[in-house]
Design a protein around this motif. Sequence first.
Motif: not given
Lengths: 789, 165
Positions: A49, A53, A55, A109-110, A128-130, B90, B92, B112, B143, B145
Amino acid sequence: MPSLPAASHPIDGSSASRGQLLAERTLPPEHLLCLEVGEKLVATCRFDLDADLNFTDGWIVLTDRRLVADTPASFDGDSRSLQTAPSPKQTHSWLLAASTRVDVHMRAAVGRIELASGDGIVASWLFTPARAKEVLALEDAFDERIRGERIHNALATRVAKATNARDQSQAIESAALTDGSKNSNDDETLDAISSPESTSGASWRSLVRILTFAKPHAGMAILGGLLSLVSTAVTLVPPYLTMPLVDKVLIPRQSGEAVPFSMIWWYLAGLTGAALAAWLLSWAQAWTLAWVSERVAADLRVRTYSHMQSLSIDFFSGKRTGDLMSRVGSDTDRINTFLSVNLIDFSSNVLLVLLTAGVLIWINPLLALVTLAPFPLVVWLVYSVRSRLRRGFIRANVAWSDMTSTLADTIPGIRVVKAFAQESREIDRFRTANDRVLEANDRVNIVWSFFGPLISLFSEAGLLVVWGAGAWLVFSGTVTVGALTAFLAYIARFYGRIESMIRMVPATQRAAASAHRIFELLDCKPTVAESPRPINPGRVQGRIELSGVHFRYGSREVLHGIDLVIEPGEMIGLVGTSGSGKTTLANLICRFYDPSSGTITVDGKDVRDLSISGYRKNLGCVLQEPFLFFGTVTENIAYGQPQASREQIVAAARAAGAHEFILAMPAAYDSRVGERGGSLSGGERQRLSIARALLVDPSILVLDEATSSVDAETEVVIQAAVDRLVTGRTTIAIAHRLSTLRRANRLVVLDAGTIIETGTHDQLLAAEGAYFRLYHAQTRAALEAATGA
Amino acid sequence: MKSSDTIPPARTPTEWQLEQLRHGHLDLIDRHGQRHSNVDVVRAFPISVPAGPIAIVAADGTELAWIDSLALLDAPLQSLLLKELAVREFLPVIKRIETVSDSEPTEWLVSTDRGLRRFTVAHTDDILRLPDSSAVITDSFGVRYLIPSVDVLDARSRRLFETSL
Ligand SMILES: Nc1ncnc2c1ncn2[C@@H]1O[C@H](COP(=O)(O)OP(=O)(O)O)[C@@H](O)[C@H]1O
Ligand SMILES: [Mg+2]
């Protein structure tokens, strides 16, 4: 903050650590070019991010000297860009000093990675959590580099230990649950094997009983029956038409007569019409009967489920969940299949066989007699094979339900399985159960594979007989060629139907067994029954009186004559060793069970005369095993009071000490807790169930070890809240930690099902009896723990 | 590090102050003058009542302040909190679905409002359809969406979405 000079060299190709790390993760080349000779790569991570915010895809590279990264979300502008070529990405670099820190903050989420030096944060990146895993790995790698490995390892083990202890206690709790419900089903299974005959007798009755469920849809059911009668009859028309087609048209034509070809058109039209009519009719019939059976099955499901809800607790403690679920689910579905497919087939087959026989006799009685001669033999064969099949089939059924029960046991108990590393044993257990299914099915199949072709042989033989006898009769002039053709057509259908009827034997047995299982459940009567003329208690005062209360689980008496009066608003602490009957007593007050003898009155009225739901509306229960439903936190807290406002829900959560951990969950009050609240710790589950009990504002509060899974510190917080809520309510509190019961007006000490002492904490201590010993055992243990640590 | 702006809450009888610092840090000074650094702003009912109560929570999870509704606050404080919440929440918005793989777990490639994104959805349970035709997809990392309205997606995206259910 010092920064690195922009001049940099390609990394030394011989560096061992570089090759090693490169194998794990491919780095974008622009970063590699920045590394100096001899500089070692420590860790890398990606962030996804940017400051707004959006991507993005950026890298953070940690070496033994510095941190190199793509554009941060925010930074203090004194780091120099290393980027030489024009690019949207800017690469920055910071030299590491002793005071440099990397902190990672995770929020919903961030997440944010912060690079800080002695005088504050210098840069931060968002992700992000990814990317959480690799970011945390980089943080760890950084800490390890700064703090040295020893400190880090010590910390890691401490955290691991704490996590394990928590899981273990949950594991043991669920182990107790699974074990308790296990034995009963084995008995049931044995019963089913040892008495197949009696089961089948009852099964047939059950099957007939199922038809009573079709009553509300009688109109459609009768329509379906009529349609199936007509459609069966129509399928008999085509062979009948072939008779005159051969005798009146084809044979005369062959022997030289002038038959107009238009006759053939007529017959073909007739055949086509019959086929079309049969198609339309059987379509209408299938749809009608499927409609009826779908509704019968749906009614059955709701009836079974609502009946199950009305049954008392003791019914459930003896059953396997998997078994009950399969009764509501797959058993009703089998009946549905039976009604919509098999029953239609079966009745139309019977009809067809009878009609065919009639038609054959009508065309030519003699030939019919010869044709039907093997039929009794077939009937006898079916009969003899039926009992074999049924036995095999029951065995297969039991094996199947065993296999599903293995699943239903181990999936909820997965923590215990893993905690004790018994995965392979569970796999073996499942494999064994599965092998038994295989074996039982093999046995059925052996009978089948032999029997099926035998029936085919019989129909072949029947055809032969008809050919032989028919040819002879044609020669002797008693039968026309047309009649013989018709016969051959009929006989093929006849045996085809017989064969499919036989195939239905196991399906019928299966449905009958299912119907039996459903009615077994429907015929259960709740042991805690609503009185015939229930009194609605409204809001009770809360004076509870137990006199001469005995209680048995089965044949074992666990309460032996309890006499106790609890005044409105009084708080009673139930104390006693584990297994002394505290929970049982609380269950009786909640009316989950009724006493075997003796009475319990509330405000002077026998609880058995009160309306069950009316009485329970006065109760707030926090049970020993806090159960949460799959749903949001809000839904769980508001379970007993669905119309509660959000303010009330938050207030209840605050009072139960649950508010702050709820706020820390990803969606706060809208977060979902898993099945049985699986995603929460034992203490968190208990606090939610306290909130749930508090929300109904009960006049009688039952707390069964309500704070047993909460640490001592949290307990003090909850206790303060509970203390406030206890005032003005009759409270029965059971607690393992005696200190929890300090506020109780009276303590009741139970031992092996009898009350041995009552009094206040001070009185009981002064008496130096059982309570005195219990209390001192605990304080000594606590003291020892304190000095030991 | 210096504070950029200090906002005294006015309309609500709050006994605390929020202070926005650099690098996204938010500090709260309570009525005893004690500073709680790096506090978190949490909506209590983010899904069911997004406009509802908000809690300000210290880094260790202790609740510091409770606001029944943002509407009760002064405009500057309101916008400060909203900005903080935007980071926290957050979410998207999916504009177009490019591809979805066939088998579970499904691989999604979507456009997004924050750019192109590829993610994995473990199970169809993670695709939540709401009655107002919106949908929330949660990927394997948690996450989320948002599809504000499935009906206004282009035909191809809608088809991909429907078949993935
Ligand atoms: N559902 C049950 N069926 C049979 N026995 C039970 C059942 N529940 C509890 N018991 C037995 O009754 C006794 C009292 O149990 P309980 O009231 O749970 O004790 P505690 O004082 O620890 O709460 C114990 O010996 C227990 O084994
Ligand atoms: Mg107990």
